[in-house]
Design a protein around this motif. Structure first.
Motif, short mmCIF file in Angstrom:
data_model
loop_
_atom_site.label_atom_id
_atom_site.label_comp_id
_atom_site.label_asym_id
_atom_site.label_seq_id
_atom_site.Cartn_x
_atom_site.Cartn_y
_atom_site.Cartn_z
N ASP A 1 0.88 -1.16 0.00
CA ASP A 1 0.00 0.00 0.00
C ASP A 1 0.92 1.21 0.00
O ASP A 1 1.45 1.60 1.03
N PHE A 2 1.14 1.77 -1.18
CA PHE A 2 2.12 2.86 -1.32
C PHE A 2 1.66 4.14 -0.64
O PHE A 2 2.48 4.94 -0.20
N ALA A 3 0.34 4.37 -0.52
CA ALA A 3 -0.15 5.59 0.11
C ALA A 3 0.19 5.64 1.60
O ALA A 3 0.54 6.69 2.13
N ALA B 1 1.31 -10.90 -5.88
CA ALA B 1 1.55 -9.53 -5.42
C ALA B 1 0.39 -8.64 -5.82
O ALA B 1 -0.17 -8.80 -6.90
N GLU B 2 0.06 -7.72 -4.91
CA GLU B 2 -0.87 -6.64 -5.21
C GLU B 2 -0.19 -5.36 -4.75
O GLU B 2 0.24 -5.25 -3.61
N ARG B 3 -0.10 -4.40 -5.67
CA ARG B 3 0.51 -3.11 -5.36
C ARG B 3 -0.55 -2.03 -5.59
O ARG B 3 -1.02 -1.86 -6.71
N PHE B 4 -0.91 -1.34 -4.50
CA PHE B 4 -2.00 -0.36 -4.55
C PHE B 4 -1.47 1.06 -4.59
O PHE B 4 -0.61 1.42 -3.79
N HIS B 5 -2.06 1.85 -5.45
CA HIS B 5 -1.76 3.28 -5.53
C HIS B 5 -3.09 4.03 -5.47
O HIS B 5 -4.00 3.74 -6.25
N TYR B 6 -3.20 4.95 -4.53
CA TYR B 6 -4.40 5.78 -4.41
C TYR B 6 -4.01 7.09 -3.72
O TYR B 6 -2.92 7.21 -3.17
N ASP B 7 -4.91 8.02 -3.74
CA ASP B 7 -4.67 9.35 -3.17
C ASP B 7 -5.12 9.36 -1.70
O ASP B 7 -6.31 9.45 -1.40
N LEU B 8 -4.16 9.23 -0.79
CA LEU B 8 -4.47 9.18 0.63
C LEU B 8 -5.11 10.49 1.11
O LEU B 8 -6.03 10.46 1.93
N ALA B 9 -4.66 11.62 0.60
CA ALA B 9 -5.24 12.90 1.01
C ALA B 9 -6.73 12.95 0.66
O ALA B 9 -7.54 13.42 1.46
N LEU C 1 -8.76 10.37 0.38
CA LEU C 1 -9.44 9.45 1.31
C LEU C 1 -9.63 10.12 2.67
O LEU C 1 -10.72 10.06 3.26
N LEU C 2 -8.60 10.76 3.17
CA LEU C 2 -8.70 11.44 4.47
C LEU C 2 -9.74 12.56 4.44
O LEU C 2 -10.50 12.73 5.39
N ARG C 3 -9.79 13.33 3.34
CA ARG C 3 -10.79 14.40 3.23
C ARG C 3 -12.20 13.81 3.29
O ARG C 3 -13.10 14.40 3.90
N GLN C 4 -12.40 12.65 2.66
CA GLN C 4 -13.73 12.05 2.63
C GLN C 4 -14.21 11.63 4.02
O GLN C 4 -15.41 11.64 4.29
N ILE C 5 -13.28 11.29 4.89
CA ILE C 5 -13.68 10.87 6.24
C ILE C 5 -13.60 12.03 7.24
O ILE C 5 -13.76 11.83 8.43
N GLY C 6 -13.35 13.23 6.71
CA GLY C 6 -13.41 14.42 7.54
C GLY C 6 -12.11 14.84 8.18
O GLY C 6 -12.12 15.62 9.13
N ALA C 7 -10.99 14.37 7.67
CA ALA C 7 -9.69 14.74 8.24
C ALA C 7 -8.84 15.37 7.14
O ALA C 7 -8.01 14.71 6.55
N ASP C 8 -9.11 16.62 6.82
CA ASP C 8 -8.37 17.28 5.75
C ASP C 8 -6.91 17.42 6.16
O ASP C 8 -6.59 18.16 7.09
#
Length: 151
Positions: A36-38, A121-129, A131-138
């Protein structure tokens, strides 16, 4: 495209979305690796895979769906690269943040590798920022004042 591996991926996704751990693990090589690269997390083997899936299932209760414009491709060296979206709700602690119950819709890119007819192997790339904004932690408060920022 290797039809046997394509069927393996379909079985894996079906088991993953059903949160059926034994069926999910049955699609994974015993020496599998998850990156999980994020978040910078890495898990190894079936024990690590168990921790990885439990984290996502108990934190976000996610289901993977492919949305408009998302797809998958096989590389010439046998890797599978796909874009999809996690759909879920923040139901458990994540990175020290207590559950908010907020929904998430998080696009991601995954790269799969294979060994002995199983996923290795599974290598995940996503925008952690995002995801955090969506749960209310900008994570970057100054972003809230930017013009043209989508809500």
């Amino acid at each position: 495209m290797d039809e046997t591996l394509a069927n393996l991926i379909r079985r894996h996704l079906q088991a993953e979305n059903a949160q059926d751990l034994p069926a999910t693990l049955a699609t994974l090589h015993p020496d599998c690796r998850f990156d999980d690269f994020a978040t910078g997390q890495t898990w190894h083997g079936h024990e690590g895979a168990t921790a990885h899936y439990r984290q996502w299932w108990t934190t976000f209760d996610v289901e993977v769906k492919r949305g408009p414009g998302q797809g998958a491709h096989w590389t010439t060296d046998g890797l599978y690269v796909a874009t999809a979206t996690w759909h879920g709700r923040h139901v458990g602690p994540f990175l020290g943040l207590e559950p908010t119950g907020r929904p998430i819709v998080q696009p991601f890119l995954v790269i799969l590798a294979f060994k002995d007819g199983l996923m290795s192997a599974e290598r995940f790339h996503y925008d952690l920022a995002s995801l955090l904004r969506q749960i209310g932690a900008d994570p970057i408060p100054a972003l809230s004042s930017l013009s043209y920022r989508s809500g």
